[in-house]
Design a protein around this motif. Sequence first.
Motif, PDB file in Angstrom:
ATOM      1  N   LEU A 355      17.796  21.433   8.222  1.00 46.64           N
ATOM      2  CA  LEU A 355      18.243  20.489   7.205  1.00 46.64           C
ATOM      3  C   LEU A 355      18.029  21.093   5.822  1.00 46.64           C
ATOM      4  CD1 LEU A 355      16.727  17.244   8.797  1.00 46.64           C
ATOM      5  CD2 LEU A 355      18.986  18.274   9.179  1.00 46.64           C
ATOM      6  N   ASP A 356      18.465  20.397   4.793  1.00 46.17           N
ATOM      7  CA  ASP A 356      18.255  20.864   3.415  1.00 46.17           C
ATOM      8  C   ASP A 356      16.821  20.544   3.016  1.00 46.17           C
ATOM      9  OD1 ASP A 356      18.260  21.511   0.762  1.00 46.17           O
ATOM     10  OD2 ASP A 356      20.059  20.362   0.245  1.00 46.17           O
ATOM     11  N   LEU A 357      15.994  21.569   2.983  1.00 46.46           N
ATOM     12  CA  LEU A 357      14.567  21.372   2.701  1.00 46.46           C
ATOM     13  C   LEU A 357      14.278  21.332   1.207  1.00 46.46           C
ATOM     14  CD1 LEU A 357      13.076  23.674   5.481  1.00 46.46           C
ATOM     15  CD2 LEU A 357      13.687  21.245   5.581  1.00 46.46           C
ATOM     16  N   ASP A 358      15.327  21.461   0.386  1.00 46.15           N
ATOM     17  CA  ASP A 358      15.151  21.350  -1.066  1.00 46.15           C
ATOM     18  C   ASP A 358      15.622  19.999  -1.581  1.00 46.15           C
ATOM     19  OD1 ASP A 358      14.141  23.957  -1.413  1.00 46.15           O
ATOM     20  OD2 ASP A 358      16.172  24.772  -1.317  1.00 46.15           O
ATOM     21  N   ALA A 359      16.220  19.192  -0.714  1.00 44.72           N
ATOM     22  CA  ALA A 359      16.725  17.874  -1.117  1.00 44.72           C
ATOM     23  C   ALA A 359      15.608  16.841  -1.070  1.00 44.72           C
ATOM     24  CB  ALA A 359      17.870  17.453  -0.198  1.00 44.72           C
ATOM     25  N   GLY A 360      15.736  15.819  -1.878  1.00 45.88           N
ATOM     26  CA  GLY A 360      14.802  14.697  -1.837  1.00 45.88           C
ATOM     27  C   GLY A 360      13.602  14.831  -2.739  1.00 45.88           C
ATOM     28  N   GLY A 361      13.457  15.968  -3.414  1.00 43.18           N
ATOM     29  CA  GLY A 361      12.344  16.127  -4.343  1.00 43.18           C
ATOM     30  C   GLY A 361      10.988  16.251  -3.686  1.00 43.18           C
ATOM     31  N   PHE A 362      10.944  16.777  -2.458  1.00 44.25           N
ATOM     32  CA  PHE A 362       9.682  16.930  -1.758  1.00 44.25           C
ATOM     33  C   PHE A 362       9.000  18.234  -2.190  1.00 44.25           C
ATOM     34  CE2 PHE A 362      12.607  14.744   1.297  1.00 44.25           C
ATOM     35  CZ  PHE A 362      12.061  13.478   1.130  1.00 44.25           C
ATOM     36  N   PRO A 363       7.713  18.386  -1.893  1.00 41.67           N
ATOM     37  CA  PRO A 363       7.025  19.652  -2.179  1.00 41.67           C
ATOM     38  C   PRO A 363       7.664  20.790  -1.401  1.00 41.67           C
ATOM     39  CG  PRO A 363       5.437  17.898  -1.703  1.00 41.67           C
ATOM     40  CD  PRO A 363       6.793  17.363  -1.346  1.00 41.67           C
ATOM     41  N   PRO A 364       7.397  22.040  -1.773  1.00 42.19           N
ATOM     42  CA  PRO A 364       7.981  23.181  -1.053  1.00 42.19           C
ATOM     43  C   PRO A 364       7.711  23.078   0.446  1.00 42.19           C
ATOM     44  CG  PRO A 364       6.905  23.933  -3.046  1.00 42.19           C
ATOM     45  CD  PRO A 364       6.561  22.483  -2.918  1.00 42.19           C
ATOM     46  N   ALA A 365       8.760  23.300   1.225  1.00 40.46           N
ATOM     47  CA  ALA A 365       8.652  23.159   2.684  1.00 40.46           C
ATOM     48  C   ALA A 365       7.767  24.257   3.263  1.00 40.46           C
ATOM     49  CB  ALA A 365      10.032  23.223   3.313  1.00 40.46           C
ATOM     50  N   GLN A 366       6.963  23.895   4.248  1.00 41.74           N
ATOM     51  CA  GLN A 366       6.169  24.886   4.957  1.00 41.74           C
ATOM     52  C   GLN A 366       5.841  24.384   6.357  1.00 41.74           C
ATOM     53  OE1 GLN A 366       2.620  25.453   2.578  1.00 41.74           O
ATOM     54  NE2 GLN A 366       1.542  23.798   3.583  1.00 41.74           N
ATOM     55  N   ILE A 390      14.182  14.340   7.695  1.00 44.05           N
ATOM     56  CA  ILE A 390      15.115  13.663   8.596  1.00 44.05           C
ATOM     57  C   ILE A 390      15.722  12.444   7.912  1.00 44.05           C
ATOM     58  CG2 ILE A 390      15.353  12.404  10.769  1.00 44.05           C
ATOM     59  CD1 ILE A 390      13.095  14.166  11.887  1.00 44.05           C
ATOM     60  N   LYS A 391      14.872  11.631   7.297  1.00 41.30           N
ATOM     61  CA  LYS A 391      15.362  10.427   6.623  1.00 41.30           C
ATOM     62  C   LYS A 391      16.338  10.780   5.509  1.00 41.30           C
ATOM     63  CE  LYS A 391      11.262   7.570   7.553  1.00 41.30           C
ATOM     64  NZ  LYS A 391      10.098   6.879   6.936  1.00 41.30           N
ATOM     65  N   GLU A 392      16.045  11.845   4.775  1.00 43.11           N
ATOM     66  CA  GLU A 392      16.933  12.264   3.693  1.00 43.11           C
ATOM     67  C   GLU A 392      18.301  12.670   4.250  1.00 43.11           C
ATOM     68  OE1 GLU A 392      18.218  12.908  -0.141  1.00 43.11           O
ATOM     69  OE2 GLU A 392      16.370  11.931   0.559  1.00 43.11           O
ATOM     70  N   PHE A 393      18.305  13.367   5.376  1.00 45.38           N
ATOM     71  CA  PHE A 393      19.576  13.785   5.964  1.00 45.38           C
ATOM     72  C   PHE A 393      20.365  12.595   6.480  1.00 45.38           C
ATOM     73  CE2 PHE A 393      21.946  15.136   9.836  1.00 45.38           C
ATOM     74  CZ  PHE A 393      22.943  15.859   9.181  1.00 45.38           C
ATOM     75  N   LEU A 394      19.690  11.662   7.129  1.00 55.10           N
ATOM     76  CA  LEU A 394      20.376  10.503   7.685  1.00 55.10           C
ATOM     77  C   LEU A 394      20.943   9.591   6.603  1.00 55.10           C
ATOM     78  CD1 LEU A 394      18.050   9.587  10.704  1.00 55.10           C
ATOM     79  CD2 LEU A 394      20.161  10.932  10.708  1.00 55.10           C
ATOM     80  N   ARG A 395      20.486   9.769   5.364  1.00 59.65           N
ATOM     81  CA  ARG A 395      21.042   9.008   4.243  1.00 59.65           C
ATOM     82  C   ARG A 395      22.342   9.619   3.709  1.00 59.65           C
ATOM     83  NH1 ARG A 395      15.524   7.788   2.493  1.00 59.65           N
ATOM     84  NH2 ARG A 395      15.427   9.770   1.373  1.00 59.65           N
ATOM     85  N   GLN A 396      22.645  10.839   4.125  1.00 64.54           N
ATOM     86  CA  GLN A 396      23.815  11.527   3.580  1.00 64.54           C
ATOM     87  C   GLN A 396      25.110  10.897   4.076  1.00 64.54           C
ATOM     88  OE1 GLN A 396      23.264  13.800   1.152  1.00 64.54           O
ATOM     89  NE2 GLN A 396      21.131  13.209   1.564  1.00 64.54           N
ATOM     90  N   ASP A 399      30.592  11.429   0.970  1.00 63.88           N
ATOM     91  CA  ASP A 399      30.673  11.543  -0.499  1.00 63.88           C
ATOM     92  C   ASP A 399      29.573  12.431  -1.053  1.00 63.88           C
ATOM     93  OD1 ASP A 399      32.910   9.942  -0.600  1.00 63.88           O
ATOM     94  OD2 ASP A 399      31.776   8.092  -0.926  1.00 63.88           O
ATOM     95  N   THR A 400      28.347  12.280  -0.554  1.00 64.41           N
ATOM     96  CA  THR A 400      27.256  13.106  -1.074  1.00 64.41           C
ATOM     97  C   THR A 400      27.452  14.562  -0.680  1.00 64.41           C
ATOM     98  OG1 THR A 400      25.864  12.660   0.871  1.00 64.41           O
ATOM     99  CG2 THR A 400      25.631  11.183  -1.019  1.00 64.41           C
ATOM    100  N   SER A 405      25.641  17.851  -3.346  1.00 65.22           N
ATOM    101  CA  SER A 405      24.229  17.569  -3.616  1.00 65.22           C
ATOM    102  C   SER A 405      23.331  17.852  -2.423  1.00 65.22           C
ATOM    103  CB  SER A 405      24.067  16.110  -4.055  1.00 65.22           C
ATOM    104  OG  SER A 405      24.548  15.231  -3.050  1.00 65.22           O
ATOM    105  N   TYR A 406      23.917  18.212  -1.282  1.00 64.68           N
ATOM    106  CA  TYR A 406      23.130  18.473  -0.083  1.00 64.68           C
ATOM    107  C   TYR A 406      23.648  19.740   0.579  1.00 64.68           C
ATOM    108  CZ  TYR A 406      20.342  17.453   4.080  1.00 64.68           C
ATOM    109  OH  TYR A 406      19.421  17.523   5.094  1.00 64.68           O
ATOM    110  N   ASP A 407      22.742  20.640   0.927  1.00 62.55           N
ATOM    111  CA  ASP A 407      23.107  21.902   1.570  1.00 62.55           C
ATOM    112  C   ASP A 407      23.102  21.714   3.086  1.00 62.55           C
ATOM    113  OD1 ASP A 407      23.516  24.459   2.445  1.00 62.55           O
ATOM    114  OD2 ASP A 407      21.605  25.262   1.715  1.00 62.55           O
ATOM    115  N   ALA A 408      24.291  21.676   3.671  1.00 65.36           N
ATOM    116  CA  ALA A 408      24.419  21.465   5.117  1.00 65.36           C
ATOM    117  C   ALA A 408      24.733  22.763   5.851  1.00 65.36           C
ATOM    118  CB  ALA A 408      25.499  20.427   5.391  1.00 65.36           C
TER     119      ALA A 408
END
Length: 434
Positions: A355-366, A390-396, A399-400, A405-408
Amino acid sequence: MGTEITLDVGSVSLTYSKNFCGIDHGSLFQEQDRKRVRGKQIDYDYFEETGKSPVAMEMALSRPLKDVVPRLQLLGFSLERVKREYERTAEAWREERRSLADDEQEPLPDLMSFDEFRQFVTRHPLRSLDETFVSGTGKANEASVRGRFNNEGITARLPRYSPFDFQAYSERTYFGELVNIMHPYSVMRLLAECKANEDDEVIWHYGPLVDAGWANESDFVPNARRTETFLVATEGSSDAHILKHAFGLLRPEIADFFRFIDVSESHPFPGTGNLLKFAEGLAKIDVHNQVVFLFDNDAEGFDAHRRLSNRLLPVNMRAIMLPELDRFRAFRARGPEGVSETDINRRAAAIECYLDLDAGGFPPAQVLWTNYKREVKAYQGSLEHKESYIKEFLRQTPDTLSAGSYDASKINTALDALVSECSSIAAATRNPTA
């Protein structure tokens, strides 16, 4: 005279039936492809004079050829399959000609190789061919119909060619007779190789047949048939939710080909080990469904995939692992010695990592290293805060995604791998000798 129904591509008919439905082509289409199409069997002067509406007679299932190709692939009609069918067709034609030959007959023509036939088909875009109706008989009229295909030195090299079997009424329909020598979907797949044909409509025009009382509109149902769909068995319920949403967003034109285990309440076979047992069980009881067992690209998934790959699965079943990606070769990971960048392929790349691990404004993925898998001599890892991704992706929504705005791209790669494997299954199961 009766009422005809055909499957057409760019005014070239690939199948024909009269007074009944004929071959079911519903799998080529989806419900949104049901629309009005002007038809040659419709007397528009009558409707204009009477003031009645021709809508019922104009109803058809229609879709651009370029959008039919992905569905043809999942129905088993890959180019490799088409090549094998052409070669069998050519050999059967040679055998038939040999059986009818006598000592005084001219040598058999050197039939086109598949590559030559493919070039012949793609060298003549359908829209470039004259579709002017030529009436009457005689050599002059036949020559006019043949148009640019009057050279028998070329046409005689086509399997099933006969100078006497003449049904065409225009250059375009004559070209259709020359190339329509295999399964209609194989011919369609070859026509799609010509880029100029991509926007030509594939039309199954059922309106006249229904209006004449030979069929009901309910007989023309779009979408993949159950026997043509693929059951995708995953390790967990989140995998199923992600993939189902991904197909709806990124591959809506083929989403109806894919089914997932009902996980609305809970996953009946959760975890890598249970998925492995489920796969082994289905293989033993000879289930005829088309099934793909999808494992994560982590240590447990790699081990299970390796073990299952050592078993001889039926032709209708495949085991695959999420694809390894270069982007995972330097991924943040936290272990006893702190945080470092390392390769998480075959170690910690579960589906959430795609998934797009830079979307949603979360801390750096690890990922967090957990247990050591002795079988593959590697640590198993897990993405931290994966539920948030997961929740961020399911909101896509479409249109988004279109807004950028989302890297798929990563989940798209996973879908590519899954679709490719399913196409391979289809080619093997529905065309076992093709």
